[in-house]
Design a protein around this motif. Structure first.
Motif, mmCIF file in Angstrom:
data_model
loop_
_atom_site.group_PDB
_atom_site.id
_atom_site.type_symbol
_atom_site.label_atom_id
_atom_site.label_comp_id
_atom_site.label_asym_id
_atom_site.label_seq_id
_atom_site.Cartn_x
_atom_site.Cartn_y
_atom_site.Cartn_z
ATOM 1 N N LEU A 146 0.862 -1.186 0.000
ATOM 2 C CA LEU A 146 0.000 0.000 0.000
ATOM 3 C C LEU A 146 0.897 1.235 0.000
ATOM 4 N N LEU A 147 0.481 2.253 -0.724
ATOM 5 C CA LEU A 147 1.263 3.490 -0.760
ATOM 6 C C LEU A 147 0.476 4.625 -0.110
ATOM 7 N N HIS A 148 1.053 5.169 0.954
ATOM 8 C CA HIS A 148 0.450 6.341 1.600
ATOM 9 C C HIS A 148 1.309 7.564 1.272
ATOM 10 N N VAL A 149 0.656 8.666 0.934
ATOM 11 C CA VAL A 149 1.397 9.880 0.620
ATOM 12 C C VAL A 149 0.910 11.029 1.503
ATOM 13 N N ASP A 150 1.847 11.631 2.220
ATOM 14 C CA ASP A 150 1.534 12.822 3.018
ATOM 15 C C ASP A 150 1.561 14.013 2.064
ATOM 16 N N MET A 151 0.366 14.554 1.787
ATOM 17 C CA MET A 151 0.265 15.647 0.820
ATOM 18 C C MET A 151 0.020 16.988 1.491
ATOM 19 N N VAL A 152 0.348 17.062 2.782
ATOM 20 C CA VAL A 152 0.027 18.273 3.545
ATOM 21 C C VAL A 152 0.617 19.526 2.898
ATOM 22 N N GLN A 153 1.856 19.414 2.390
ATOM 23 C CA GLN A 153 2.473 20.609 1.797
ATOM 24 C C GLN A 153 2.186 20.757 0.305
ATOM 25 N N SER A 154 1.826 19.689 -0.372
ATOM 26 C CA SER A 154 1.587 19.813 -1.813
ATOM 27 C C SER A 154 0.143 20.193 -2.102
ATOM 28 N N PHE A 155 -0.767 19.766 -1.246
ATOM 29 C CA PHE A 155 -2.178 20.039 -1.486
ATOM 30 C C PHE A 155 -2.420 21.542 -1.455
ATOM 31 N N GLY A 156 -3.069 22.028 -2.496
ATOM 32 C CA GLY A 156 -3.313 23.467 -2.588
ATOM 33 C C GLY A 156 -2.277 24.167 -3.453
ATOM 34 N N LYS A 157 -1.170 23.487 -3.741
ATOM 35 C CA LYS A 157 -0.136 24.104 -4.569
ATOM 36 C C LYS A 157 0.039 23.305 -5.872
ATOM 37 N N LEU A 158 0.290 22.005 -5.744
ATOM 38 C CA LEU A 158 0.483 21.183 -6.931
ATOM 39 C C LEU A 158 -0.862 20.601 -7.375
ATOM 40 N N PRO A 159 -0.977 20.297 -8.669
ATOM 41 C CA PRO A 159 -2.197 19.606 -9.093
ATOM 42 C C PRO A 159 -2.213 18.202 -8.495
ATOM 43 N N ILE A 160 -3.334 17.833 -7.894
ATOM 44 C CA ILE A 160 -3.455 16.502 -7.284
ATOM 45 C C ILE A 160 -4.547 15.765 -8.046
ATOM 46 N N ASP A 161 -4.190 14.677 -8.688
ATOM 47 C CA ASP A 161 -5.208 13.909 -9.413
ATOM 48 C C ASP A 161 -5.099 12.436 -9.036
ATOM 49 N N LEU A 162 -5.843 12.082 -8.007
ATOM 50 C CA LEU A 162 -5.706 10.734 -7.468
ATOM 51 C C LEU A 162 -6.353 9.671 -8.352
ATOM 52 N N HIS A 163 -7.169 10.116 -9.295
ATOM 53 C CA HIS A 163 -7.711 9.141 -10.251
ATOM 54 C C HIS A 163 -6.949 9.204 -11.562
ATOM 55 N N GLY A 164 -5.942 10.080 -11.619
ATOM 56 C CA GLY A 164 -5.176 10.231 -12.847
ATOM 57 C C GLY A 164 -3.715 9.901 -12.618
ATOM 58 N N ALA A 165 -2.869 10.951 -12.650
ATOM 59 C CA ALA A 165 -1.428 10.751 -12.546
ATOM 60 C C ALA A 165 -1.028 10.056 -11.247
ATOM 61 N N LEU A 166 -1.802 10.283 -10.203
ATOM 62 C CA LEU A 166 -1.432 9.720 -8.896
ATOM 63 C C LEU A 166 -2.316 8.520 -8.518
ATOM 64 N N SER A 167 -2.817 7.841 -9.528
ATOM 65 C CA SER A 167 -3.781 6.770 -9.223
ATOM 66 C C SER A 167 -3.135 5.600 -8.493
ATOM 67 N N GLY A 168 -1.818 5.557 -8.450
ATOM 68 C CA GLY A 168 -1.167 4.483 -7.710
ATOM 69 C C GLY A 168 -1.139 4.721 -6.213
ATOM 70 N N VAL A 169 -1.608 5.902 -5.796
ATOM 71 C CA VAL A 169 -1.606 6.222 -4.366
ATOM 72 C C VAL A 169 -2.841 5.615 -3.715
ATOM 73 N N ASP A 170 -2.648 4.902 -2.612
ATOM 74 C CA ASP A 170 -3.779 4.255 -1.948
ATOM 75 C C ASP A 170 -4.392 5.126 -0.864
ATOM 76 N N MET A 171 -3.535 5.904 -0.201
ATOM 77 C CA MET A 171 -4.027 6.769 0.878
ATOM 78 C C MET A 171 -3.250 8.079 0.825
ATOM 79 N N ALA A 172 -3.937 9.196 1.134
ATOM 80 C CA ALA A 172 -3.252 10.486 1.091
ATOM 81 C C ALA A 172 -3.784 11.389 2.199
ATOM 82 N N SER A 173 -2.847 12.080 2.862
ATOM 83 C CA SER A 173 -3.223 12.958 3.980
ATOM 84 C C SER A 173 -3.184 14.416 3.547
ATOM 85 N N ILE A 174 -4.174 15.187 3.968
ATOM 86 C CA ILE A 174 -4.107 16.639 3.793
ATOM 87 C C ILE A 174 -4.532 17.328 5.091
#
Lengths: 404, 383
Positions: free
Chosen positions: B170-198
């Motif tokens: 399982l891949l967990h990604v802490d997106m606390v600093q990227s969320f709101g700045k970088l494009p986040i597309d969990l059904h697209g480019a980042l679809s390999g991510v299973d869990m993400a924190s904001i």
């Protein structure tokens, strides 16, 4: 008759505590003065509670407190008053043998239930010498009554589970079994006023506490080096001061930024001499503040050999700038013992918060441990000492510290 | 005195409309979403809207969003949940050595519980060492936790590459600093991510609120049990005003994001260039292709904390490492991991921007920082 009954009723609704003044009672002619100060201090510490009365009678202080206030709470508070040798929660009854028998039996039954005691002995005294039964006789008869009333108990005069004290006084008989130790010392304000150099470390609050315990009123001076030290560091010192104020009552803390002086020293003097020179400035400034604020002496937390500025040579150098007495109550104490007291008085946890203080900001790699006064004085001649001290004293800000 | 708040990676000022919305909900629509009456339904409506807003901002579906008390809780829930989930398949869990303490401490706890934890190194630019990752990656790995953007340097981590290589873990990604700045597309480019924190308060939302994305179909063990809120993952009455505030902030921060990022980059690059030109002996800890809002610089022969307090006197607020570690005496584990010496780490400042920072403010901050550095260096301190 009705009046007497009323009083008895009132007594029953209140807990009684006998407070012994220890050393304060030994002070001959000054005794009433010390006792009065002590009563004042106890009153002030307890005034946040409703239904508390403090009375002085026949060399003892009696505290009456509403039963709604937990006994431990009252003991805890009184225990913080300097000059208190010990405290005993007591039960009272009419000063007759019959009343004492009944009260003693009830009291011991309660102890059997609470603590499962098996053995006891009785000690008695008469503050009221006109009472017809002698002290040993009171003890013997009360013992007999208890034996009769509590079948499970036996007398053991050597190592009893409980010593029941009976004190026959003119107003009442007092029964108690515990003497809880107080801090001892002398009532606050009975011994001049000292200015403590409060750093935020472990030692200086303990030094202030120890002097206050001998009756000395306290003011404090704190040096910082903002922006080299942070506001949090000062917050920590204020917190320490407010813990001290629990014992020392509210006091004034004078805050001074030492950075302008440290800058001068760093720029003009030898690195290894920095610590001792800063220290001399602190003492000079503190002394000037003490004189201005009516303090008789300085108090520091120095302990011989603990750090570079506290070696005997260093102390010679720092003491040379002072013409008022400098109290160093910790001078011959080991660090571990100082830490024990700090824990005891609740300052330890606050003291160990890791904020930089003004002494560590410009810490040389190899501070002089054996500075020579003459050489230090030579180095100092490069600075306009008087002007620097004057400017520092003028920059002082005063904060009122209240008990936490 | 004017305030120059350049510490937006520590926290941000909430948007005015977030404050207004929260005040309105607290004073007028304070119902409990679980209540059966109309006020309960209204409250539930706010939570639903927020879930949609956050889901949209993350490129996910609303049912994949679980509200929490913030980044730390999301990290804890994901890591413990993920590790327990996979413990029959393996015992090995991977993360990097530059993670937030919420991740590192969770790993430390799991190590005590018998998991094999590996803290992967980073290269001198602060990017995950992929060779080390490849070496450690094997059949026994059940969980990988990797931050998207480092909070101290702004360096972007190779999440997509790791996602391709994660195998059954399982891949967990802490997106606390990227969320709101970088494009986040969990059904697209980042679809390999299973869990993400904001987290809410890093994007001009309220403190004490955040979310955890859990890919559809993945069930993990809840951290808090009780009334079964958040589909049983996170019991406790929903913090409706804060959740609504988080939703609104998530929606707002992505409006015109590309243009806002250009603005941030312009300021950040200006500051970096200015320091390179006007202050000697500096080390850049952030890279040009990192997140647009963070600039970390080590000013050699200074001490970050003293610089910080000096700047504070001019109304400038920055941070040394991160706010999470600045209370402790310890030095930044992140900058150290990049191979810097203790001395170099000591003089580190992090400037972190928000969309409303201006070029004029940045110029003032640069000038004052230079003054502070020079003053310190002139005077020095012996260590």
């Amino acid at each position: 008759m009705t009046e007497v009954n009323n009083t008895a009723m009132q007594e029953e609704e209140r807990n009684v505590f006998i407070v012994r003044c220890g050393e304060a009672a030994l002070k001959g002619q000054n005794k009433p003065y010390f006792e009065k100060m002590l009563v004042e201090r106890i009153k002030r510490l307890l005034h946040k509670y409703e239904g508390v009365e403090v009375r002085r009678r026949e060399g003892l202080v009696f505290v009456y407190a509403d039963k709604k206030i937990a006994k431990d709470e009252i003991i805890h508070q009184i225990g913080k008053v300097f000059g208190v040798a010990s405290i005993s929660p007591a039960v009272t009854c009419e000063p007759t043998m019959e009343a004492v028998y009944a009260t003693a039996v009830d009291y011991m039954k309660q102890l059997i239930e609470e603590r499962g005691i098996k053995t006891f002995k009785v000690e008695a005294k008469r503050a009221d010498k006109s009472f017809p039964v002698t002290s040993p006789e009171i003890a013997r008869r009360v013992g007999a009554a208890v034996l009769k009333g509590c079948k499970v108990l036996k007398v053991d005069v050597h190592d009893p589970d409980v010593v029941l004290f009976v004190d026959m006084r003119s107003d009442k008989a007092y029964l108690y079994q515990q003497k809880i130790k107080g801090f001892g010392g002398l009532p606050l304000g009975t011994n001049g006023k000292g200015l403590v150099l409060l750093s935020g470390g472990i030692d200086s609050p303990v030094a202030a506490f120890m002097m206050a315990k001998r009756g000395m009123a306290i003011e404090a001076v704190h040096f910082h080096s903002y922006p080299y030290t942070s506001e949090r560091a000062q917050q920590k010192v204020e917190e320490l001061a407010s813990i001290l104020a629990i014992y020392c009552s509210r006091f004034k803390m004078h805050v001074i930024n030492l950075l302008p002086i440290q800058e001068q020293i760093v720029m003009h003097c030898r690195e290894e001499e920095t610590t001792i020179m800063v220290r001399r400035f602190m003492m000079r400034i503190a002394q000037a503040v003490a004189k201005e604020k009516g303090c008789d002496m300085l108090i520091t937390g120095e302990s011989l050999g603990q750090v570079a500025s506290q070696t005997s040579d260093a102390l010679v150098c720092t003491d040379a700038v002072c013409d008022i007495p400098v109290m160093r109550p910790l001078i011959a104490m080991d660090k571990v013992d100082i830490m024990d007291i700090a824990r005891d008085i609740d300052t330890y946890e606050t003291s160990i918060q890791p904020y930089e203080d003004c002494c560590t900001v410009f810490l040389p790699k190899h501070p002089l441990t054996r500075p020579k006064l003459k050489r230090i004085e030579e180095s100092e001649s490069k600075l306009d000492v008087d002007a620097l001290v004057k400017a520092a004293v003028e920059s002082l800000e005063t904060i009122e510290i209240f008990p936490r | 005195m004017a305030t120059y708040y350049f510490d937006n990676s520590a926290t941000t000022r909430p948007y005015d409309m977030v404050i207004d919305l929260m005040a309105h909900i607290m004073s007028e629509e304070y119902g409990n979403p679980s209540s059966l009456h109309r006020m309960g339904m209204e409250a539930e409506g706010y939570v639903r809207t927020a879930r949609e807003q956050v889901a949209k901002a993350m490129g996910a579906s609303p049912e994949e969003i679980y509200f929490t008390s913030g980044g730390s809780e999301s990290d804890n829930t994901a890591i413990f949940g993920g590790a327990y989930k996979g413990r029959r398949q393996g015992r090995k869990i991977l993360t990097s050595c530059i993670e937030h303490p919420a991740v590192l401490e969770s790993f430390a706890r799991l190590k005590e519980e018998g998991f094999e934890t590996v803290l992967l190194p980073v290269d001198k630019n602060g990017v995950l060492d992929m060779e080390a990752f490849d070496r450690e990656m094997d059949e026994d790995v059940i969980l990988i936790s990797l931050m998207h953007v480092n909070n101290e340097t702004g360096v972007i981590q190779p999440v997509e590459e790791v996602a391709k290589k994660k195998g059954h873990a399982l891949l967990h990604v802490d997106m606390v600093q990227s969320f709101g700045k970088l494009p986040i597309d969990l059904h697209g480019a980042l679809s390999g991510v299973d869990m993400a924190s904001i987290s809410g308060h890093k994007i001009h939302g309220p403190k004490g609120t955040g979310a955890l994305y859990i890919r559809r179909g993945l069930n993990i063990r809840p951290f808090l049990v009780g009334g079964g809120q958040e589909k049983g993952l996170r019991s406790g009455t929903e913090n409706v005003p804060a959740i609504a505030g988080l939703g609104l902030a998530a929606q707002t921060i992505y409006i015109n994001r590309e243009r806002k990022n250009e603005h941030l980059r312009e300021i950040r690059d200006y500051m970096r260039g200015w320091f390179e030109e006007n202050v000697d002996h500096i080390l850049l800890n952030s890279s040009e292709d990192g997140a647009p809002h963070i600039l970390s610089i080590s000013f050699e022969k200074t001490r970050g904390e003293v610089l910080l307090h000096t700047l504070e006197q001019s109304g400038i607020y920055v941070s040394t490492g991160s706010a999470c570690s600045s209370n402790k005496k310890g030095q930044s584990h992140v900058i150290k991991a990049m191979g810097r010496t203790d001395k170099q780490v000591e003089g580190t400042l992090r400037f972190s921007l928000c969309d409303s920072c201006t070029m004029d403010e940045a110029k003032f901050v640069c000038e004052k920082t230079k003054e502070a550095v020079e003053r310190f260096r002139r005077l020095g301190s012996f260590r």
